[in-house]
Design a protein around this motif. Structure first.
Motif, PDB file in Angstrom:
ATOM      1  N   GLY A 305       0.649  -1.224  -0.175  1.00 31.89           N
ATOM      2  CA  GLY A 305       0.076  -0.045  -0.092  1.00 31.89           C
ATOM      3  C   GLY A 305       0.927   1.226   0.026  1.00 31.89           C
ATOM      4  O   GLY A 305       1.872   1.297  -0.644  1.00 31.89           O
ATOM      5  N   ALA A 306       0.301   2.211   0.589  1.00 31.60           N
ATOM      6  CA  ALA A 306       0.794   3.580   0.734  1.00 31.60           C
ATOM      7  C   ALA A 306       2.401   3.543   1.124  1.00 31.60           C
ATOM      8  O   ALA A 306       2.485   3.046   2.127  1.00 31.60           O
ATOM      9  N   VAL A 307       3.264   4.365   0.750  1.00 32.83           N
ATOM     10  CA  VAL A 307       4.477   4.801   1.329  1.00 32.83           C
ATOM     11  C   VAL A 307       4.318   5.551   2.689  1.00 32.83           C
ATOM     12  O   VAL A 307       3.420   6.472   2.439  1.00 32.83           O
ATOM     13  N   THR A 308       4.749   5.120   3.694  1.00 31.28           N
ATOM     14  CA  THR A 308       4.540   5.761   4.986  1.00 31.28           C
ATOM     15  C   THR A 308       6.228   6.027   5.666  1.00 31.28           C
ATOM     16  O   THR A 308       6.925   4.887   5.473  1.00 31.28           O
ATOM     17  N   GLU A 309       6.129   7.105   6.310  1.00 28.71           N
ATOM     18  CA  GLU A 309       7.381   7.331   6.953  1.00 28.71           C
ATOM     19  C   GLU A 309       7.161   7.915   8.382  1.00 28.71           C
ATOM     20  O   GLU A 309       6.304   8.879   8.625  1.00 28.71           O
ATOM     21  N   THR A 352       3.441  -9.358   7.816  1.00 30.95           N
ATOM     22  CA  THR A 352       2.625  -8.982   6.534  1.00 30.95           C
ATOM     23  C   THR A 352       3.718  -8.941   5.113  1.00 30.95           C
ATOM     24  O   THR A 352       3.299  -8.634   4.303  1.00 30.95           O
ATOM     25  N   ASP A 353       4.948  -9.217   5.623  1.00 36.61           N
ATOM     26  CA  ASP A 353       5.915  -9.229   4.442  1.00 36.61           C
ATOM     27  C   ASP A 353       6.035  -7.925   3.765  1.00 36.61           C
ATOM     28  O   ASP A 353       6.559  -7.740   2.592  1.00 36.61           O
ATOM     29  N   MET A 354       5.972  -6.833   4.589  1.00 42.39           N
ATOM     30  CA  MET A 354       6.132  -5.361   3.862  1.00 42.39           C
ATOM     31  C   MET A 354       7.491  -5.176   3.943  1.00 42.39           C
ATOM     32  O   MET A 354       8.189  -5.344   5.110  1.00 42.39           O
ATOM     33  N   PRO A 355       7.991  -4.628   2.910  1.00 44.66           N
ATOM     34  CA  PRO A 355       9.399  -4.069   2.875  1.00 44.66           C
ATOM     35  C   PRO A 355       9.559  -2.749   3.911  1.00 44.66           C
ATOM     36  O   PRO A 355       8.752  -2.047   3.656  1.00 44.66           O
ATOM     37  N   VAL A 356      10.563  -2.901   4.564  1.00 44.97           N
ATOM     38  CA  VAL A 356      10.906  -1.665   5.584  1.00 44.97           C
ATOM     39  C   VAL A 356      12.331  -1.317   5.377  1.00 44.97           C
ATOM     40  O   VAL A 356      13.343  -2.132   5.283  1.00 44.97           O
ATOM     41  N   LEU A 357      12.583  -0.177   5.404  1.00 46.56           N
ATOM     42  CA  LEU A 357      14.099   0.246   5.550  1.00 46.56           C
ATOM     43  C   LEU A 357      14.316   1.342   6.579  1.00 46.56           C
ATOM     44  O   LEU A 357      13.216   2.238   6.891  1.00 46.56           O
ATOM     45  N   ARG A 358      15.514   1.546   6.841  1.00 47.12           N
ATOM     46  CA  ARG A 358      15.924   2.837   8.043  1.00 47.12           C
ATOM     47  C   ARG A 358      16.814   3.656   7.044  1.00 47.12           C
ATOM     48  O   ARG A 358      17.745   3.388   6.484  1.00 47.12           O
ATOM     49  N   THR A 359      16.380   5.160   7.212  1.00 41.01           N
ATOM     50  CA  THR A 359      17.603   5.900   6.408  1.00 41.01           C
ATOM     51  C   THR A 359      17.589   7.142   7.251  1.00 41.01           C
ATOM     52  O   THR A 359      16.786   7.335   8.126  1.00 41.01           O
ATOM     53  N   ALA A 372       2.742   0.543   3.588  1.00 42.34           N
ATOM     54  CA  ALA A 372       1.683  -0.027   4.485  1.00 42.34           C
ATOM     55  C   ALA A 372       1.115  -1.196   3.927  1.00 42.34           C
ATOM     56  O   ALA A 372       1.145  -1.375   2.621  1.00 42.34           O
ATOM     57  N   PRO A 373       0.628  -2.350   4.809  1.00 43.07           N
ATOM     58  CA  PRO A 373       0.142  -3.415   4.169  1.00 43.07           C
ATOM     59  C   PRO A 373      -1.406  -3.180   3.488  1.00 43.07           C
ATOM     60  O   PRO A 373      -1.982  -2.209   3.954  1.00 43.07           O
ATOM     61  N   LEU A 374      -1.705  -4.036   2.818  1.00 43.19           N
ATOM     62  CA  LEU A 374      -2.989  -4.038   2.000  1.00 43.19           C
ATOM     63  C   LEU A 374      -4.131  -4.782   3.072  1.00 43.19           C
ATOM     64  O   LEU A 374      -5.190  -4.432   2.843  1.00 43.19           O
ATOM     65  N   SER A 375      -3.678  -5.694   3.712  1.00 42.48           N
ATOM     66  CA  SER A 375      -4.377  -6.432   4.684  1.00 42.48           C
ATOM     67  C   SER A 375      -3.696  -6.745   5.835  1.00 42.48           C
ATOM     68  O   SER A 375      -2.350  -6.824   5.992  1.00 42.48           O
ATOM     69  N   LEU A 376      -4.243  -7.209   7.261  1.00 38.91           N
ATOM     70  CA  LEU A 376      -3.463  -7.658   8.327  1.00 38.91           C
ATOM     71  C   LEU A 376      -3.697  -9.273   8.340  1.00 38.91           C
ATOM     72  O   LEU A 376      -4.694  -9.963   7.797  1.00 38.91           O
ATOM     73  N   PRO A 377      -2.959  -9.782   9.092  1.00 39.47           N
ATOM     74  CA  PRO A 377      -3.150 -11.378   9.236  1.00 39.47           C
ATOM     75  C   PRO A 377      -4.403 -11.883   9.855  1.00 39.47           C
ATOM     76  O   PRO A 377      -5.088 -11.116  10.681  1.00 39.47           O
ATOM     77  N   ALA A 378      -5.180 -12.789   9.147  1.00 38.39           N
ATOM     78  CA  ALA A 378      -6.306 -13.065   9.545  1.00 38.39           C
ATOM     79  C   ALA A 378      -6.447 -14.346  10.324  1.00 38.39           C
ATOM     80  O   ALA A 378      -5.175 -15.022  10.358  1.00 38.39           O
ATOM     81  N   GLY A 379      -7.366 -14.674  10.946  1.00 39.81           N
ATOM     82  CA  GLY A 379      -7.480 -16.050  11.749  1.00 39.81           C
ATOM     83  C   GLY A 379      -7.589 -16.066  13.118  1.00 39.81           C
ATOM     84  O   GLY A 379      -6.953 -16.995  13.699  1.00 39.81           O
ATOM     85  N   GLY A 380      -8.572 -15.375  13.780  1.00 35.02           N
ATOM     86  CA  GLY A 380      -8.454 -15.349  15.182  1.00 35.02           C
ATOM     87  C   GLY A 380      -8.521 -13.956  15.992  1.00 35.02           C
ATOM     88  O   GLY A 380      -9.727 -13.858  16.384  1.00 35.02           O
ATOM     89  N   PRO A 381      -7.748 -13.325  15.986  1.00 36.96           N
ATOM     90  CA  PRO A 381      -7.698 -12.106  16.729  1.00 36.96           C
ATOM     91  C   PRO A 381      -8.656 -10.988  16.170  1.00 36.96           C
ATOM     92  O   PRO A 381      -9.096 -11.042  14.946  1.00 36.96           O
ATOM     93  N   GLU A 382      -8.843  -9.917  16.881  1.00 38.17           N
ATOM     94  CA  GLU A 382      -9.665  -8.753  16.478  1.00 38.17           C
ATOM     95  C   GLU A 382      -9.065  -7.602  16.836  1.00 38.17           C
ATOM     96  O   GLU A 382      -8.071  -7.460  17.715  1.00 38.17           O
ATOM     97  N   LEU A 383      -9.563  -6.520  16.276  1.00 36.34           N
ATOM     98  CA  LEU A 383      -8.853  -5.143  16.607  1.00 36.34           C
ATOM     99  C   LEU A 383      -9.148  -4.929  18.006  1.00 36.34           C
ATOM    100  O   LEU A 383     -10.408  -4.780  18.402  1.00 36.34           O
ATOM    101  N   ALA A 384      -8.268  -4.589  18.864  1.00 43.28           N
ATOM    102  CA  ALA A 384      -8.326  -4.216  20.436  1.00 43.28           C
ATOM    103  C   ALA A 384      -8.331  -2.814  20.347  1.00 43.28           C
ATOM    104  O   ALA A 384      -9.157  -2.199  21.208  1.00 43.28           O
ATOM    105  N   SER A 385      -7.522  -1.981  19.689  1.00 43.68           N
ATOM    106  CA  SER A 385      -7.531  -0.620  19.902  1.00 43.68           C
ATOM    107  C   SER A 385      -6.711  -0.061  18.599  1.00 43.68           C
ATOM    108  O   SER A 385      -5.883  -0.905  17.907  1.00 43.68           O
ATOM    109  N   VAL A 386      -6.675   1.328  18.428  1.00 42.30           N
ATOM    110  CA  VAL A 386      -5.848   1.957  17.440  1.00 42.30           C
ATOM    111  C   VAL A 386      -5.255   3.255  18.298  1.00 42.30           C
ATOM    112  O   VAL A 386      -5.692   3.873  18.873  1.00 42.30           O
ATOM    113  N   VAL A 387      -3.852   3.282  17.704  1.00 39.23           N
ATOM    114  CA  VAL A 387      -3.304   4.390  18.452  1.00 39.23           C
ATOM    115  C   VAL A 387      -2.569   5.222  17.459  1.00 39.23           C
ATOM    116  O   VAL A 387      -2.182   4.821  16.173  1.00 39.23           O
TER     117      VAL A 387
END
Length: 482
Positions: A305-309, A352-359, A372-387
């Motif tokens: 997804g979108a480039v994030t810094e 998520t297999d998303m590429p990351v670098l430090r610069t 940014a990932p296009l989706s998060l891993p599925a299979g049980g957990p749910e969204l608990a909070s957003v920061v």
């Protein structure tokens, strides 16, 4: 221009151009001066009996019955290909270039070289459509620094025949050199642009598997189809008959070769995505170049997804995420993500297999840059909070921290958007509340629940945490009207 004689003309002629005040300069302490625009005065002079001989050549009254012009052939100029025509007014040089100041540059070069061909005026394309054909600007060799608008119809009347025009992508010296009066339009293959060449090179590279080569070929074919369609559409616009009783005096000098048009493209989306995913993980330079094209042309085919810094900040929510990153060798996706910056280290998100670098970042302070990932891993957990910390971070019910998913062409933010609303963030959270593993869709993010949008439109402190209960309550509660 600013002379005493201008004031005499201004008093004598009602339609003389109105002067303007000279812009203030701190280096000039004199009283403000009024100046006359050179192009306006030069154009005005052409329409007067007294000064027509000193005004713009192509704005003077045309000869009543001009003799047919004579084609003098092709000329190379400092601004590309041109055709010369001998007319009753002298030699007119028509430069097939639409760049700024092309007429002035060519006319200036002619005068500095002695004007051996006797050119009186240079016309260049203006890149638009006029009333009687393609729009023109002219610069006379007597005053090459002054450009004025000229009529294609007037030039055609002086030449005495329909004038050729070439679409932008076929405006090639080798093609224009071959043109002759009354010639049929040349059938020319539209040259490949840089992006098409890059993709074709990747498609021909057998270091990549078939899926990746098919993906590169599909996008290359799409570019070629667009180029041919664009050229054909240009011809339809610029070579149409016109709006008056007299048809426009313009004909295409060349048309695109459509013998293999259109090429097959827009194949199965999932297969194409799989091919680009493999290219993104490759290390060959051709994969990097192809991926750079795809990021700008069809980012929705790519697996991120979108480039994030974000800044490197120990003890923050992002620090919890970065501690899980796995260092790795750079891939094509990392190389494109780096954007020519010097990267200190490369990583991959383990979940998520998303590429990351430090610069070092623009100011020398370390930043994390990632897709940014296009989706998060599925299979049980749910969204608990957003920061909320530079972007949206999702904490799951099993304790993991992820950057919130986001599509390639959107961004996640919160707070007062000066009239805009943080509907992208609201739409993402709305979907994750129901299904943590959902592939987010932001095509209609403005339709996100109004209560969630209002919540994210508030000025939260950086690092604020919004619990699942607070998010669910906001989603079901319409915002209060003020």
């Amino acid at each position: 221009m600013n002379t005493f004689g201008m004031w005499r003309l201004a008093r004598k002629y009602d339609k003389f151009p109105t002067p303007e005040e000279k812009p203030y300069s701190p280096f000039n302490r004199q009283e403000p001066q009024e100046v006359f625009d050179g192009t306006q005065v030069y154009s005005w002079a052409a329409g007067t009996a007294e000064f027509a001989h000193r005004g713009a050549v192509l704005l003077r009254p045309l000869p009543e019955d001009p003799a047919p012009g004579r084609w003098l052939g092709y000329k190379d100029t400092v601004r590309g290909p041109a055709l010369d025509w001998h007319t009753d007014l002298g030699v007119i040089r028509l430069v097939h270039c639409g760049d700024s100041k092309a007429a002035t540059d060519v006319a200036s070069a002619i005068t500095s070289n002695g004007n051996k061909d006797g050119v009186v005026t240079v016309c260049a394309l203006y890149g638009d459509m006029g009333f009687h054909g393609p729009a023109l600007v002219a610069a006379d060799t007597a005053h090459p620094g002054i450009e004025y608008e000229a009529s294609w119809g007037d030039v055609a009347a002086l030449v005495g025949q329909v004038l050729p025009w070439w679409p932008d992508l076929l405006r090639l010296p080798s093609v224009i050199r071959e043109w002759k009066p009354d010639a049929q339009a040349a059938v020319v293959e539209v040259p490949a642009n840089d992006n098409e060449k890059i993709l074709c090179r990747a498609a021909a590279n057998d270091v990549f598997d078939v899926t990746s080569r098919v993906a590169a070929t599909d996008m290359a074919n799409s570019i070629r189809n667009n180029q041919v369609d664009h050229t054909s559409h240009e011809i339809e616009i610029f070579c149409k008959d016109g709006y008056s009783e007299t048809p426009n005096q313009v004909v295409a000098g060349a048309v695109p070769d459509t013998s293999h048009h259109p090429l097959p493209c827009d194949g199965d989306r999932e297969a194409l995505k799989a091919g680009w995913h493999k290219l993104a993980l490759h290390t060959h330079p051709d994969a990097v170049a192809a991926l750079e094209v795809a990021v700008g042309r069809e980012p929705n085919l790519l697996p991120f997804g979108a480039v994030t810094e974000i800044p490197v900040r120990p003890g923050t929510i992002s620090d919890r995420w970065t501690q899980r990153l796995t260092m790795c060798d750079p891939t094509a996706a990392h190389a494109v993500l780096a954007q020519d910056d010097k990267a200190e280290a490369f990583f991959i998100g383990p979940l998520t297999d998303m590429p990351v670098l430090r610069t070092p970042g623009d100011d020398g302070k370390q930043v994390w840059r990632f897709y940014a990932p296009l989706s998060l891993p599925a299979g049980g957990p749910e969204l608990a909070s957003v920061v909320l910390h530079h972007t949206l971070w999702v904490i799951t019910s099993d304790g993991h921290v992820h950057p919130a998913p986001c599509t390639p062409t959107e961004h996640l933010w919160w707070g007062d958007g000066w009239g805009d609303r943080a509907s992208e963030a609201a739409a993402v959270v709305d979907q994750l509340l129901d299904d943590l593993g959902a592939t987010v869709d932001l095509h209609e993010h403005w339709n996100a629940p109004k209560g969630l949008t209002a919540l994210f439109n508030e000025e939260h402190k950086k690092g604020a945490e919004l619990t699942r209960a607070a998010l669910l309550h906001a989603r079901m509660t319409p915002p209060r009207t003020r």
